[in-house]
Write an enzyme that holds these catalytic residues in place. Sequence first.
Site, PDB file in Angstrom:
ATOM      1  N   HIS A   1     -13.922  13.279 -18.454  1.00 23.91           N
ATOM      2  CA  HIS A   1     -13.100  13.280 -19.664  1.00 23.91           C
ATOM      3  C   HIS A   1     -12.595  11.845 -19.886  1.00 23.91           C
ATOM      4  O   HIS A   1     -11.992  11.247 -18.988  1.00 23.91           O
ATOM      5  CB  HIS A   1     -11.918  14.234 -19.472  1.00 23.91           C
ATOM      6  CG  HIS A   1     -11.199  14.588 -20.728  1.00 23.91           C
ATOM      7  ND1 HIS A   1     -10.300  13.744 -21.324  1.00 23.91           N
ATOM      8  CD2 HIS A   1     -11.249  15.691 -21.522  1.00 23.91           C
ATOM      9  CE1 HIS A   1      -9.814  14.318 -22.422  1.00 23.91           C
ATOM     10  NE2 HIS A   1     -10.380  15.502 -22.569  1.00 23.91           N
TER      11      HIS A   1
ATOM     12  N   SER B   1     -14.467  16.615 -27.771  1.00 27.18           N
ATOM     13  CA  SER B   1     -13.585  17.778 -27.718  1.00 27.18           C
ATOM     14  C   SER B   1     -12.390  17.554 -28.621  1.00 27.18           C
ATOM     15  O   SER B   1     -11.993  16.412 -28.863  1.00 27.18           O
ATOM     16  CB  SER B   1     -13.137  18.056 -26.283  1.00 27.18           C
ATOM     17  OG  SER B   1     -12.481  16.932 -25.742  1.00 27.18           O
TER      18      SER B   1
ATOM     19  N   GLU C   1     -13.123  26.658 -25.837  1.00 25.62           N
ATOM     20  CA  GLU C   1     -12.358  26.528 -24.593  1.00 25.62           C
ATOM     21  C   GLU C   1     -11.298  27.615 -24.497  1.00 25.62           C
ATOM     22  O   GLU C   1     -10.542  27.869 -25.435  1.00 25.62           O
ATOM     23  CB  GLU C   1     -11.705  25.139 -24.484  1.00 25.62           C
ATOM     24  CG  GLU C   1     -11.032  24.929 -23.125  1.00 25.62           C
ATOM     25  CD  GLU C   1     -10.666  23.489 -22.832  1.00 25.62           C
ATOM     26  OE1 GLU C   1     -10.744  22.652 -23.744  1.00 25.62           O
ATOM     27  OE2 GLU C   1     -10.284  23.218 -21.669  1.00 25.62           O
TER      28      GLU C   1
ATOM     29  N   GLU D   1      -0.880  27.098 -24.738  1.00 21.32           N
ATOM     30  CA  GLU D   1      -1.677  26.159 -25.539  1.00 21.32           C
ATOM     31  C   GLU D   1      -2.458  26.851 -26.647  1.00 21.32           C
ATOM     32  O   GLU D   1      -3.157  26.190 -27.421  1.00 21.32           O
ATOM     33  CB  GLU D   1      -2.587  25.338 -24.621  1.00 21.32           C
ATOM     34  CG  GLU D   1      -1.752  24.454 -23.694  1.00 21.32           C
ATOM     35  CD  GLU D   1      -2.570  23.541 -22.805  1.00 21.32           C
ATOM     36  OE1 GLU D   1      -3.675  23.156 -23.206  1.00 21.32           O
ATOM     37  OE2 GLU D   1      -2.101  23.231 -21.693  1.00 21.32           O
TER      38      GLU D   1
ATOM     39  N   ASP E   1     -12.144  26.427 -18.120  1.00 21.61           N
ATOM     40  CA  ASP E   1     -11.427  25.308 -17.515  1.00 21.61           C
ATOM     41  C   ASP E   1     -10.625  25.880 -16.346  1.00 21.61           C
ATOM     42  O   ASP E   1      -9.833  26.813 -16.523  1.00 21.61           O
ATOM     43  CB  ASP E   1     -10.512  24.701 -18.595  1.00 21.61           C
ATOM     44  CG  ASP E   1      -9.661  23.542 -18.096  1.00 21.61           C
ATOM     45  OD1 ASP E   1      -9.137  23.624 -16.973  1.00 21.61           O
ATOM     46  OD2 ASP E   1      -9.505  22.577 -18.853  1.00 21.61           O
TER      47      ASP E   1
ATOM     48  N   HIS F   1      -6.743  26.211 -16.672  1.00 19.97           N
ATOM     49  CA  HIS F   1      -6.264  27.329 -17.487  1.00 19.97           C
ATOM     50  C   HIS F   1      -6.579  28.673 -16.826  1.00 19.97           C
ATOM     51  O   HIS F   1      -5.749  29.588 -16.829  1.00 19.97           O
ATOM     52  CB  HIS F   1      -6.899  27.283 -18.880  1.00 19.97           C
ATOM     53  CG  HIS F   1      -6.570  26.042 -19.637  1.00 19.97           C
ATOM     54  ND1 HIS F   1      -5.305  25.773 -20.105  1.00 19.97           N
ATOM     55  CD2 HIS F   1      -7.332  24.983 -20.001  1.00 19.97           C
ATOM     56  CE1 HIS F   1      -5.311  24.606 -20.730  1.00 19.97           C
ATOM     57  NE2 HIS F   1      -6.524  24.099 -20.684  1.00 19.97           N
TER      58      HIS F   1
ATOM     59  N   HIS G   1     -14.749  22.668 -17.613  1.00 21.44           N
ATOM     60  CA  HIS G   1     -13.851  21.614 -17.145  1.00 21.44           C
ATOM     61  C   HIS G   1     -13.415  21.973 -15.742  1.00 21.44           C
ATOM     62  O   HIS G   1     -12.966  23.107 -15.505  1.00 21.44           O
ATOM     63  CB  HIS G   1     -12.587  21.531 -18.011  1.00 21.44           C
ATOM     64  CG  HIS G   1     -12.759  20.737 -19.273  1.00 21.44           C
ATOM     65  ND1 HIS G   1     -11.874  20.823 -20.324  1.00 21.44           N
ATOM     66  CD2 HIS G   1     -13.701  19.815 -19.627  1.00 21.44           C
ATOM     67  CE1 HIS G   1     -12.276  19.985 -21.293  1.00 21.44           C
ATOM     68  NE2 HIS G   1     -13.378  19.375 -20.899  1.00 21.44           N
TER      69      HIS G   1
ATOM     70  N   ARG H   1      -3.158  18.638 -12.760  1.00 19.43           N
ATOM     71  CA  ARG H   1      -3.864  17.696 -13.657  1.00 19.43           C
ATOM     72  C   ARG H   1      -4.162  16.359 -12.991  1.00 19.43           C
ATOM     73  O   ARG H   1      -4.404  15.370 -13.693  1.00 19.43           O
ATOM     74  CB  ARG H   1      -3.056  17.439 -14.934  1.00 19.43           C
ATOM     75  CG  ARG H   1      -2.765  18.662 -15.804  1.00 19.43           C
ATOM     76  CD  ARG H   1      -3.990  19.128 -16.552  1.00 19.43           C
ATOM     77  NE  ARG H   1      -3.652  19.738 -17.833  1.00 19.43           N
ATOM     78  CZ  ARG H   1      -4.562  20.283 -18.635  1.00 19.43           C
ATOM     79  NH1 ARG H   1      -5.836  20.306 -18.303  1.00 19.43           N
ATOM     80  NH2 ARG H   1      -4.211  20.824 -19.777  1.00 19.43           N
TER      81      ARG H   1
ATOM     82  N   GLU I   1     -11.520  16.751 -15.677  1.00 19.65           N
ATOM     83  CA  GLU I   1     -10.448  16.465 -16.629  1.00 19.65           C
ATOM     84  C   GLU I   1      -9.136  16.275 -15.878  1.00 19.65           C
ATOM     85  O   GLU I   1      -8.824  17.046 -14.964  1.00 19.65           O
ATOM     86  CB  GLU I   1     -10.315  17.632 -17.610  1.00 19.65           C
ATOM     87  CG  GLU I   1      -9.282  17.422 -18.700  1.00 19.65           C
ATOM     88  CD  GLU I   1      -9.280  18.560 -19.723  1.00 19.65           C
ATOM     89  OE1 GLU I   1      -9.369  18.268 -20.912  1.00 19.65           O
ATOM     90  OE2 GLU I   1      -9.203  19.743 -19.319  1.00 19.65           O
TER      91      GLU I   1
END
Length: 287
Positions: free
Chosen positions: A7, A64, A147, A153, A180, A183, A206, A212, A241
């Site tokens: 990313h 993205s 996604e 989100e 991902d 998530h 992802h 993160r 990511e």
Amino acid sequence: MNPIGLHAMVLTPDNDPDRIEHAVAVAARLGYDLLELPILDPATLDGARTREVAERAGIALATSLGLTTDTDVSSEDPMAVEAGVQRLRLAVEVTAAAGGTWMCGVLASALGRYPAPPTSAGRANAVAALQQVAAHAADHEVRLGLEIVNRYESNLVNTTADGLALLDDIGSDQLLLHLDTYHALIEEEGLDVAVRLAGDRLGYVHVGQNDRGSLSSGTVDLDGFLAALDEIGFGGPITFEAFSRAVSDPALANTLAVWRSSWSDGEALAEEALAHLRSRLRSGNGA
Ligand code: MN
């Protein structure tokens, strides 16, 4: 062999052409196969120049984005829906101009926390909008990855089951699921369960940790996730990511609640993530 992606916001906060050129060069030098460029405002990316530098470096591209309240295709406001369709159509065109093969992200709703669940009229608007966008993407030979993101989100697609239901209603092969780990850790019964449920409708993934940050430490069961990808014969891109206040675009960092500067050397983080990912893939724990 899955293309391994990075990313771009690990390296650059924006799409300034010189910074994109640098990010392409760094990703290629580290040994990544693909660079994913965030295009929340698609007009910020110089497609032709990006294509040229990526081709020279021998690296594939994906893009993205997430929609905004003003461009929310799941809104009941027809103005917002139309603005969202135009935003997504432009994003497809910019992706194709840059030579990108995938356009991913929060394509069916705004990226951010909603105050209420989706309405049936809003969901129907999202389905109709994505049918149009998928046809446009087919014309440009760009594949779309929907996604699946956590409840803070989006309110529309939080689980693989939600994603499959939306794909069924949209009815286009151009659109696949994008899982991902960050998530899925929050919303799914298990990372492996989500992968098996997605099956041959999984297109893009992802890999990111719960904080993160560094891929090699955290609560995400990367080995279990990679093993499940292997089990379903997943051949799509696996993109690392990560976000940190020190490097990310401040506006996107606000949207994603990235308050801390948990890392600052994106190149070192990317190098470590690739080495970790390749070692886990080699050891037979994954695809
Ligand atoms: Mn993601």
